[in-house]
Design a protein around this motif. Structure first.
Motif, PDB file in Angstrom:
ATOM      1  N   UNK A 127       3.274  16.228 -12.719  1.00 13.34           N
ATOM      2  CA  UNK A 127       3.858  17.571 -12.741  1.00 13.34           C
ATOM      3  C   UNK A 127       4.390  17.889 -14.133  1.00 13.34           C
ATOM      4  N   UNK A 128       4.220  19.152 -14.529  1.00 14.07           N
ATOM      5  CA  UNK A 128       4.713  19.630 -15.815  1.00 14.07           C
ATOM      6  C   UNK A 128       5.631  20.829 -15.585  1.00 14.07           C
ATOM      7  N   UNK A 129       6.662  20.927 -16.392  1.00 15.36           N
ATOM      8  CA  UNK A 129       7.471  22.144 -16.388  1.00 15.36           C
ATOM      9  C   UNK A 129       6.828  23.127 -17.364  1.00 15.36           C
ATOM     10  N   UNK A 130       7.277  24.371 -17.336  1.00 16.44           N
ATOM     11  CA  UNK A 130       6.781  25.361 -18.293  1.00 16.44           C
ATOM     12  C   UNK A 130       7.068  24.915 -19.720  1.00 16.44           C
ATOM     13  N   UNK A 131       8.215  24.279 -19.915  1.00 13.76           N
ATOM     14  CA  UNK A 131       8.580  23.790 -21.251  1.00 13.76           C
ATOM     15  C   UNK A 131       7.557  22.762 -21.749  1.00 13.76           C
ATOM     16  N   UNK A 132       7.085  21.885 -20.877  1.00 15.05           N
ATOM     17  CA  UNK A 132       6.096  20.886 -21.278  1.00 15.05           C
ATOM     18  C   UNK A 132       4.818  21.547 -21.747  1.00 15.05           C
ATOM     19  N   UNK A 156       2.218  16.134 -28.696  1.00 16.47           N
ATOM     20  CA  UNK A 156       3.542  15.853 -28.119  1.00 16.47           C
ATOM     21  C   UNK A 156       3.447  15.727 -26.607  1.00 16.47           C
ATOM     22  N   UNK A 157       2.671  16.608 -25.979  1.00 17.82           N
ATOM     23  CA  UNK A 157       2.515  16.545 -24.521  1.00 17.82           C
ATOM     24  C   UNK A 157       1.831  15.235 -24.119  1.00 17.82           C
ATOM     25  N   UNK A 158       0.776  14.873 -24.835  1.00 13.53           N
ATOM     26  CA  UNK A 158       0.056  13.627 -24.525  1.00 13.53           C
ATOM     27  C   UNK A 158       0.980  12.421 -24.650  1.00 13.53           C
ATOM     28  N   UNK A 159       1.794  12.380 -25.698  1.00 16.05           N
ATOM     29  CA  UNK A 159       2.707  11.247 -25.896  1.00 16.05           C
ATOM     30  C   UNK A 159       3.733  11.177 -24.761  1.00 16.05           C
ATOM     31  N   UNK A 160       4.254  12.333 -24.354  1.00 15.46           N
ATOM     32  CA  UNK A 160       5.238  12.355 -23.261  1.00 15.46           C
ATOM     33  C   UNK A 160       4.584  11.922 -21.950  1.00 15.46           C
ATOM     34  N   UNK A 161       3.381  12.418 -21.687  1.00 17.37           N
ATOM     35  CA  UNK A 161       2.657  12.047 -20.456  1.00 17.37           C
ATOM     36  C   UNK A 161       2.394  10.539 -20.441  1.00 17.37           C
ATOM     37  N   UNK A 165       0.821  -1.212   0.000  1.00 19.72           N
ATOM     38  CA  UNK A 165       0.000   0.000   0.000  1.00 19.72           C
ATOM     39  C   UNK A 165       0.855   1.263   0.000  1.00 19.72           C
ATOM     40  N   UNK A 166       2.089   1.166   0.490  1.00 21.33           N
ATOM     41  CA  UNK A 166       2.975   2.330   0.570  1.00 21.33           C
ATOM     42  C   UNK A 166       3.868   2.487  -0.670  1.00 21.33           C
ATOM     43  N   UNK A 167       3.782   1.560  -1.619  1.00 17.58           N
ATOM     44  CA  UNK A 167       4.653   1.621  -2.796  1.00 17.58           C
ATOM     45  C   UNK A 167       4.342   2.860  -3.623  1.00 17.58           C
ATOM     46  N   UNK A 168       5.392   3.564  -3.983  1.00 13.47           N
ATOM     47  CA  UNK A 168       5.297   4.683  -4.916  1.00 13.47           C
ATOM     48  C   UNK A 168       6.486   4.596  -5.855  1.00 13.47           C
ATOM     49  N   UNK A 169       6.264   4.973  -7.108  1.00 18.67           N
ATOM     50  CA  UNK A 169       7.344   5.012  -8.089  1.00 18.67           C
ATOM     51  C   UNK A 169       7.200   6.305  -8.879  1.00 18.67           C
ATOM     52  N   UNK A 170       8.287   7.034  -8.999  1.00 21.65           N
ATOM     53  CA  UNK A 170       8.276   8.294  -9.729  1.00 21.65           C
ATOM     54  C   UNK A 170       9.141   8.154 -10.971  1.00 21.65           C
ATOM     55  N   UNK A 171       8.607   8.624 -12.098  1.00 15.99           N
ATOM     56  CA  UNK A 171       9.348   8.603 -13.361  1.00 15.99           C
ATOM     57  C   UNK A 171       9.320  10.014 -13.945  1.00 15.99           C
ATOM     58  N   UNK A 172      10.414  10.357 -14.588  1.00 16.51           N
ATOM     59  CA  UNK A 172      10.529  11.651 -15.258  1.00 16.51           C
ATOM     60  C   UNK A 172      10.844  11.396 -16.723  1.00 16.51           C
ATOM     61  N   UNK A 173      10.214  12.167 -17.590  1.00 16.75           N
ATOM     62  CA  UNK A 173      10.441  12.009 -19.026  1.00 16.75           C
ATOM     63  C   UNK A 173      11.906  12.304 -19.348  1.00 16.75           C
ATOM     64  N   UNK A 174      12.410  11.775 -20.464  1.00 16.95           N
ATOM     65  CA  UNK A 174      13.818  11.982 -20.817  1.00 16.95           C
ATOM     66  C   UNK A 174      14.216  13.457 -20.899  1.00 16.95           C
ATOM     67  N   UNK A 175      13.287  14.308 -21.303  1.00 19.45           N
ATOM     68  CA  UNK A 175      13.621  15.734 -21.378  1.00 19.45           C
ATOM     69  C   UNK A 175      13.331  16.476 -20.068  1.00 19.45           C
ATOM     70  N   UNK A 176      12.894  15.733 -19.047  1.00 18.97           N
ATOM     71  CA  UNK A 176      12.637  16.232 -17.697  1.00 18.97           C
ATOM     72  C   UNK A 176      11.460  17.205 -17.614  1.00 18.97           C
ATOM     73  N   UNK A 177      10.572  17.177 -18.602  1.00 20.08           N
ATOM     74  CA  UNK A 177       9.452  18.111 -18.614  1.00 20.08           C
ATOM     75  C   UNK A 177       8.193  17.571 -17.931  1.00 20.08           C
ATOM     76  N   UNK A 178       8.113  16.242 -17.768  1.00 22.35           N
ATOM     77  CA  UNK A 178       6.944  15.617 -17.149  1.00 22.35           C
ATOM     78  C   UNK A 178       7.429  14.650 -16.074  1.00 22.35           C
TER      79      UNK A 178
END
Length: 187
Positions: free
Chosen positions: A64-69, A76-81, A37-50
């Motif tokens: 989370x999104x950066x301004x660049x995203x 493009x945003x949908x594919x990265x997300x 129940x406590x498991x969490x995994x965080x991933x960031x897109x290769x360009x670090x925008x998502x």
């Protein structure tokens, strides 16, 4: 009659001890459920925008999104997300499988099954996914050290193998009463 009573008391004490052992095993599995129940995994897109955080069962807990995203087009945003969600969810599933593996032991190969399925779905080698796991199973706590897969559930001795039960010994009236009581019979 005293010997029969002593035997009856001893049988009842063994029954209580088996119940305590079963409760300890169930408590260990409650620990597994809490860890999952406590498991969490965080991933960031290769360009670090998502950045995506996934919880148990693939639930998305944070996005989370950066301004660049946000300056990208919708496609493009949908594919990265979607790609980042897939990465976070897959990592969460591997962490859950690692947790289960620690509790059930190597007989079920839960982690291997998850890695093989993900490798097929993601089109990457199993070894690449295995490199993202935490390595060999973490040492278990003392209450979880026993592997019960090859044991009789109510065996008196740790590690005793499964075997054909010998024919039951003659049953005294006291033992018969306890068995009927345990089985819920009222004759």
């Amino acid at each position: 009659m005293s010997t029969e009573f002593d035997d009856l008391v001893a049988e009842f004490e063994r029954f209580q001890e088996h119940g305590r052992k079963a409760e300890q095993r169930l408590a260990a599995y409650d620990g597994m459920r809490e860890e999952i129940a406590a498991v969490e995994a965080t991933a960031t897109s290769p360009d670090r925008s998502v950045t995506v955080t996934a919880g148990p069962g693939g639930a998305i807990k944070n996005l989370q999104f950066t301004d660049e995203a946000l300056r990208r087009g919708p496609q493009a945003l949908a594919a990265t997300v979607m790609a980042t969600i897939q990465t976070a969810v897959a990592e969460g599933a591997r962490r859950q499988a690692e947790t289960v593996q620690r509790y059930v032991g190597d007989d079920l190969n839960v982690l291997d099954q998850v890695l093989e399925t993900q490798a097929e779905m993601l089109g990457v080698p199993v070894e690449q996914l295995r490199a993202t796991t935490s390595g060999p199973p973490v040492a278990r706590r003392a209450a979880e050290e026993e592997d019960f897969a090859d044991r009789e559930f109510l065996s008196d001795k740790p590690g005793s193998p499964r075997a054909q039960a010998p024919p039951p010994p003659p049953v005294s009236q006291g033992e018969e009463f306890l068995r009927k009581l345990y089985d819920g019979e009222d004759h």
